[in-house]
Design an enzyme around this catalytic site. Structure first.
Site, PDB file in Angstrom:
ATOM      1  N   ASN A  80       1.427  -1.281  -0.007  1.00 50.33           N
ATOM      2  CA  ASN A  80      -0.051  -0.033  -0.033  1.00 50.33           C
ATOM      3  C   ASN A  80       0.602   1.518  -0.206  1.00 50.33           C
ATOM      4  O   ASN A  80       0.296   1.989   0.081  1.00 50.33           O
ATOM      5  CB  ASN A  80      -0.986  -0.253   1.296  1.00 50.33           C
ATOM      6  CG  ASN A  80      -1.707  -0.714   1.185  1.00 50.33           C
ATOM      7  OD1 ASN A  80      -2.197  -1.684   0.087  1.00 50.33           O
ATOM      8  ND2 ASN A  80      -2.398  -1.005   1.752  1.00 50.33           N
ATOM      9  N   ILE A  87       1.069   6.641  -0.077  1.00 52.74           N
ATOM     10  CA  ILE A  87       0.193   5.419   0.936  1.00 52.74           C
ATOM     11  C   ILE A  87      -1.151   5.710   0.346  1.00 52.74           C
ATOM     12  O   ILE A  87      -2.062   7.502   0.750  1.00 52.74           O
ATOM     13  CB  ILE A  87      -0.037   5.479   2.267  1.00 52.74           C
ATOM     14  CG1 ILE A  87       1.554   6.001   2.966  1.00 52.74           C
ATOM     15  CG2 ILE A  87      -0.749   4.938   3.052  1.00 52.74           C
ATOM     16  CD1 ILE A  87       1.381   7.319   4.769  1.00 52.74           C
ATOM     17  N   CYS A  88      -1.594   4.597   0.133  1.00 52.71           N
ATOM     18  CA  CYS A  88      -2.908   3.993  -0.431  1.00 52.71           C
ATOM     19  C   CYS A  88      -3.934   3.402   0.664  1.00 52.71           C
ATOM     20  O   CYS A  88      -3.650   2.376   1.243  1.00 52.71           O
ATOM     21  CB  CYS A  88      -3.249   3.260  -1.292  1.00 52.71           C
ATOM     22  SG  CYS A  88      -4.754   2.600  -2.384  1.00 52.71           S
ATOM     23  N   LEU A  89      -4.709   4.259   1.622  1.00 55.48           N
ATOM     24  CA  LEU A  89      -5.115   4.262   2.421  1.00 55.48           C
ATOM     25  C   LEU A  89      -6.522   5.332   2.396  1.00 55.48           C
ATOM     26  O   LEU A  89      -6.800   5.842   2.345  1.00 55.48           O
ATOM     27  CB  LEU A  89      -4.453   4.223   3.975  1.00 55.48           C
ATOM     28  CG  LEU A  89      -4.766   4.522   5.406  1.00 55.48           C
ATOM     29  CD1 LEU A  89      -5.710   2.676   5.500  1.00 55.48           C
ATOM     30  CD2 LEU A  89      -4.140   4.832   6.522  1.00 55.48           C
TER      31      LEU A  89
END
Length: 118
Positions: A80, A87-89
């Site tokens: 992620n 950040i992929c969140l």
């Protein structure tokens, strides 16, 4: 100049100082409440166990209505986390809510390490 975003960040900082969640820390950089340095310790029983990971958080005057820009400063290998440290969140994108404070952001990032590993 004290804006709503700066007041909220001061409250977030005080809360983080007085009741820090386990495995995270954060503070404004060089007395700039809009730019923070943070550290997340790798969760136990994951490949990141024992690791210390540095992040930067950049807040806009739209905080808490819009999320900060969060990037890992430390090189990080994780599904992620992109090569540039972003950040992929979900809570930093389409699931953002003004109820999230700095502690919740950092805790969510730390928890995401464990979820991906399971």
């Amino acid at each position: 100049m004290s804006t709503p975003a700066r007041k909220r960040l001061m409250r977030d900082f005080k809360r983080l100082q007085h009741d820090p969640p386990a495995g995270i820390s954060g503070a404004p950089q060089d007395n700039n409440i809009m730019l923070w340095n943070a550290v997340i310790f790798g969760p136990d029983d994951t490949p990141w166990d024992g690791g210390t990971f540095k992040l930067s958080l950049q807040f806009s005057e739209d905080y808490p209505n819009k999320p900060p820009t969060v990037r890992f400063v430390s090189r990080m290998f994780h599904p992620n986390i992109y090569a540039d440290g972003s950040i992929c969140l979900d809570i930093l994108q389409n699931q953002w809510s003004p109820i999230y404070d700095v502690a919740a952001i950092l805790t969510s990032i730390q928890v995401s390490f464990s979820i991906v590993y399971q």
